[in-house]
Design a protein around this motif. Structure first.
Motif, PDB file in Angstrom:
ATOM      1  N   MET A 157       0.861  -1.297   0.216  1.00 43.12           N
ATOM      2  CA  MET A 157       0.424  -0.019  -0.242  1.00 43.12           C
ATOM      3  C   MET A 157       1.275   0.963  -0.179  1.00 43.12           C
ATOM      4  O   MET A 157       1.631   1.045   0.682  1.00 43.12           O
ATOM      5  CB  MET A 157      -0.981   0.134   1.007  1.00 43.12           C
ATOM      6  CG  MET A 157      -1.777   0.627   1.109  1.00 43.12           C
ATOM      7  SD  MET A 157      -2.988   1.228   2.561  1.00 43.12           S
ATOM      8  CE  MET A 157      -3.736  -0.462   3.063  1.00 43.12           C
ATOM      9  N   GLN A 158       0.568   2.119  -0.671  1.00 43.61           N
ATOM     10  CA  GLN A 158       1.263   3.467  -0.839  1.00 43.61           C
ATOM     11  C   GLN A 158       1.125   4.452   0.333  1.00 43.61           C
ATOM     12  O   GLN A 158      -0.414   4.301   0.856  1.00 43.61           O
ATOM     13  CB  GLN A 158       0.897   3.826  -2.072  1.00 43.61           C
ATOM     14  CG  GLN A 158       1.489   5.539  -2.417  1.00 43.61           C
ATOM     15  CD  GLN A 158       1.526   5.859  -3.409  1.00 43.61           C
ATOM     16  OE1 GLN A 158      -0.004   6.003  -4.166  1.00 43.61           O
ATOM     17  NE2 GLN A 158       2.135   6.747  -4.798  1.00 43.61           N
ATOM     18  N   ALA A 159       2.241   4.863   0.201  1.00 42.63           N
ATOM     19  CA  ALA A 159       1.803   6.179   1.884  1.00 42.63           C
ATOM     20  C   ALA A 159       0.682   6.891   1.567  1.00 42.63           C
ATOM     21  O   ALA A 159       0.422   7.668   0.690  1.00 42.63           O
ATOM     22  CB  ALA A 159       2.955   6.532   1.854  1.00 42.63           C
ATOM     23  N   ASN A 205      -3.153   9.584  -3.789  1.00 42.33           N
ATOM     24  CA  ASN A 205      -4.469   8.248  -3.575  1.00 42.33           C
ATOM     25  C   ASN A 205      -5.795   8.781  -2.268  1.00 42.33           C
ATOM     26  O   ASN A 205      -5.898   8.400  -1.729  1.00 42.33           O
ATOM     27  CB  ASN A 205      -3.549   7.500  -2.860  1.00 42.33           C
ATOM     28  CG  ASN A 205      -2.509   7.360  -1.209  1.00 42.33           C
ATOM     29  OD1 ASN A 205      -2.839   7.999  -0.846  1.00 42.33           O
ATOM     30  ND2 ASN A 205      -1.565   6.521  -1.379  1.00 42.33           N
ATOM     31  N   ARG A 206      -5.491  10.737  -2.449  1.00 43.16           N
ATOM     32  CA  ARG A 206      -6.409  10.974  -1.300  1.00 43.16           C
ATOM     33  C   ARG A 206      -6.400  10.500   0.192  1.00 43.16           C
ATOM     34  O   ARG A 206      -7.250  10.179   1.061  1.00 43.16           O
ATOM     35  CB  ARG A 206      -8.214  10.716  -1.648  1.00 43.16           C
ATOM     36  CG  ARG A 206      -8.243  11.416  -3.400  1.00 43.16           C
ATOM     37  CD  ARG A 206      -9.471  11.028  -3.789  1.00 43.16           C
ATOM     38  NE  ARG A 206     -10.344  11.119  -2.805  1.00 43.16           N
ATOM     39  CZ  ARG A 206     -11.519  10.778  -3.439  1.00 43.16           C
ATOM     40  NH1 ARG A 206     -11.684   9.834  -3.913  1.00 43.16           N
ATOM     41  NH2 ARG A 206     -12.744  10.957  -2.140  1.00 43.16           N
ATOM     42  N   PHE A 207      -5.179  10.299   0.270  1.00 45.11           N
ATOM     43  CA  PHE A 207      -4.549   9.787   1.930  1.00 45.11           C
ATOM     44  C   PHE A 207      -5.833   8.890   2.065  1.00 45.11           C
ATOM     45  O   PHE A 207      -5.802   8.420   3.323  1.00 45.11           O
ATOM     46  CB  PHE A 207      -5.440  11.164   2.704  1.00 45.11           C
ATOM     47  CG  PHE A 207      -4.455  12.091   2.735  1.00 45.11           C
ATOM     48  CD1 PHE A 207      -3.005  12.355   3.267  1.00 45.11           C
ATOM     49  CD2 PHE A 207      -4.554  13.254   1.546  1.00 45.11           C
ATOM     50  CE1 PHE A 207      -2.419  13.738   3.250  1.00 45.11           C
ATOM     51  CE2 PHE A 207      -3.710  14.268   1.069  1.00 45.11           C
ATOM     52  CZ  PHE A 207      -2.479  15.064   2.273  1.00 45.11           C
ATOM     53  N   GLN A 208      -5.649   7.658   1.338  1.00 44.42           N
ATOM     54  CA  GLN A 208      -5.674   5.689   1.422  1.00 44.42           C
ATOM     55  C   GLN A 208      -7.407   5.844   1.534  1.00 44.42           C
ATOM     56  O   GLN A 208      -7.565   5.561   3.033  1.00 44.42           O
ATOM     57  CB  GLN A 208      -4.882   5.524   2.791  1.00 44.42           C
ATOM     58  CG  GLN A 208      -3.839   4.811   2.080  1.00 44.42           C
ATOM     59  CD  GLN A 208      -3.354   4.194   0.720  1.00 44.42           C
ATOM     60  OE1 GLN A 208      -4.266   4.091   0.269  1.00 44.42           O
ATOM     61  NE2 GLN A 208      -2.165   4.143  -0.038  1.00 44.42           N
ATOM     62  N   ILE A 209      -7.999   7.202   1.204  1.00 50.40           N
ATOM     63  CA  ILE A 209      -9.192   7.401   1.487  1.00 50.40           C
ATOM     64  C   ILE A 209     -10.468   6.306   2.533  1.00 50.40           C
ATOM     65  O   ILE A 209     -10.709   6.190   3.426  1.00 50.40           O
ATOM     66  CB  ILE A 209      -9.771   8.361   0.441  1.00 50.40           C
ATOM     67  CG1 ILE A 209     -11.003   8.700   0.937  1.00 50.40           C
ATOM     68  CG2 ILE A 209     -10.302   7.875  -0.807  1.00 50.40           C
ATOM     69  CD1 ILE A 209     -12.318   9.570   0.564  1.00 50.40           C
ATOM     70  N   ALA A 253      -7.038  13.630   7.132  1.00 55.90           N
ATOM     71  CA  ALA A 253      -7.038  15.121   9.075  1.00 55.90           C
ATOM     72  C   ALA A 253      -6.887  13.887   9.792  1.00 55.90           C
ATOM     73  O   ALA A 253      -6.075  13.792  10.756  1.00 55.90           O
ATOM     74  CB  ALA A 253      -8.550  15.793   9.527  1.00 55.90           C
ATOM     75  N   LEU A 254      -7.466  12.226   9.549  1.00 52.83           N
ATOM     76  CA  LEU A 254      -7.008  11.400  10.356  1.00 52.83           C
ATOM     77  C   LEU A 254      -5.265  10.977   9.517  1.00 52.83           C
ATOM     78  O   LEU A 254      -4.887  10.550  10.652  1.00 52.83           O
ATOM     79  CB  LEU A 254      -7.932  10.073   9.710  1.00 52.83           C
ATOM     80  CG  LEU A 254      -7.384   8.747  10.486  1.00 52.83           C
ATOM     81  CD1 LEU A 254      -7.910   9.086  11.680  1.00 52.83           C
ATOM     82  CD2 LEU A 254      -8.491   7.603   9.555  1.00 52.83           C
ATOM     83  N   TYR A 255      -4.841  11.113   8.999  1.00 51.24           N
ATOM     84  CA  TYR A 255      -3.381  11.208   8.936  1.00 51.24           C
ATOM     85  C   TYR A 255      -2.571  12.210   9.386  1.00 51.24           C
ATOM     86  O   TYR A 255      -1.477  11.555  10.213  1.00 51.24           O
ATOM     87  CB  TYR A 255      -2.633  11.614   6.805  1.00 51.24           C
ATOM     88  CG  TYR A 255      -1.609  10.545   6.635  1.00 51.24           C
ATOM     89  CD1 TYR A 255      -0.986   9.448   7.553  1.00 51.24           C
ATOM     90  CD2 TYR A 255      -0.912  11.246   6.149  1.00 51.24           C
ATOM     91  CE1 TYR A 255       0.334   8.829   7.521  1.00 51.24           C
ATOM     92  CE2 TYR A 255       0.793  11.104   5.964  1.00 51.24           C
ATOM     93  CZ  TYR A 255       0.898   9.533   6.324  1.00 51.24           C
ATOM     94  OH  TYR A 255       2.218   9.257   6.097  1.00 51.24           O
ATOM     95  N   HIS A 256      -2.770  12.863   9.506  1.00 53.09           N
ATOM     96  CA  HIS A 256      -3.050  14.168  10.541  1.00 53.09           C
ATOM     97  C   HIS A 256      -2.840  14.246  11.717  1.00 53.09           C
ATOM     98  O   HIS A 256      -2.318  15.436  12.328  1.00 53.09           O
ATOM     99  CB  HIS A 256      -2.681  15.361   9.212  1.00 53.09           C
ATOM    100  CG  HIS A 256      -1.398  15.409   8.252  1.00 53.09           C
ATOM    101  ND1 HIS A 256      -0.284  16.195   7.934  1.00 53.09           N
ATOM    102  CD2 HIS A 256      -1.996  15.320   7.113  1.00 53.09           C
ATOM    103  CE1 HIS A 256      -0.117  15.483   7.377  1.00 53.09           C
ATOM    104  NE2 HIS A 256      -1.314  15.477   6.529  1.00 53.09           N
TER     105      HIS A 256
END
Length: 150
Positions: free
Chosen positions: A1-3, A8-12, A38-41
């Motif tokens: 899975m890509q970062a 990738n819309r932050f692995q939406i 927001a979840l990623y950050h």
């Protein structure tokens, strides 16, 4: 899975799975008004692993990457059991058994270790299952805001 990132819309899809399953089992929002970015950050760690016999981490937001001192690539290639030292893995296994029996738990505490060997205790962690729309189990996830280096 890509970062997670803009491309990738932050692995939406995975972020939405994390947030939807959390809300479903706890009745609360994982992060109010959050989207995948927001979840990623988020200022607190969020992690998940898959359903393999030796589950591998499938997600770790930036706070998790910083705490475990790993890049996305390193973190998502690691069996999740390695987030804890060998002496603490039995306690971790017992926690997952309790979570599976109860549906989720929100008072877990345990000792973890970063890539550099830095030990920390997590407290009041919420552990929940990741279940697809079709009812298939896709993994398990954890989040916590309370931790102390030891």
């Amino acid at each position: 899975m890509q970062a997670p990132g803009p491309e990738n819309r932050f692995q939406i899809a995975h972020a939405e799975l994390l947030m939807q399953c959390f809300a479903q089992v706890t009745g609360r929002s994982l992060l109010n008004g959050a989207d995948a970015e927001a979840l990623y950050h988020a200022p607190f760690p969020v992690l998940s692993h898959n359903t393999a016999a030796d589950p591998v981490l499938t997600y770790g937001n930036l706070a998790a990457q910083e705490l475990w001192e790993m890049s996305w690539e390193q973190l998502t290639a690691m069996p999740s059991r390695l987030t804890a030292e060998p002496a603490h893995r039995g306690q971790r296994d017992a926690m997952f058994a309790e979570m599976r029996a109860k549906g989720f738990i929100e008072n877990y505490q345990g000792v973890r270790i970063s890539a550099s060997g830095r030990r920390f205790e997590i407290r009041n962690a919420v552990i929940w299952p990741l279940v697809g729309r079709d009812g298939a189990k896709l993994g398990e996830a954890a989040t916590f805001q309370d931790y102390t280096f030891i």
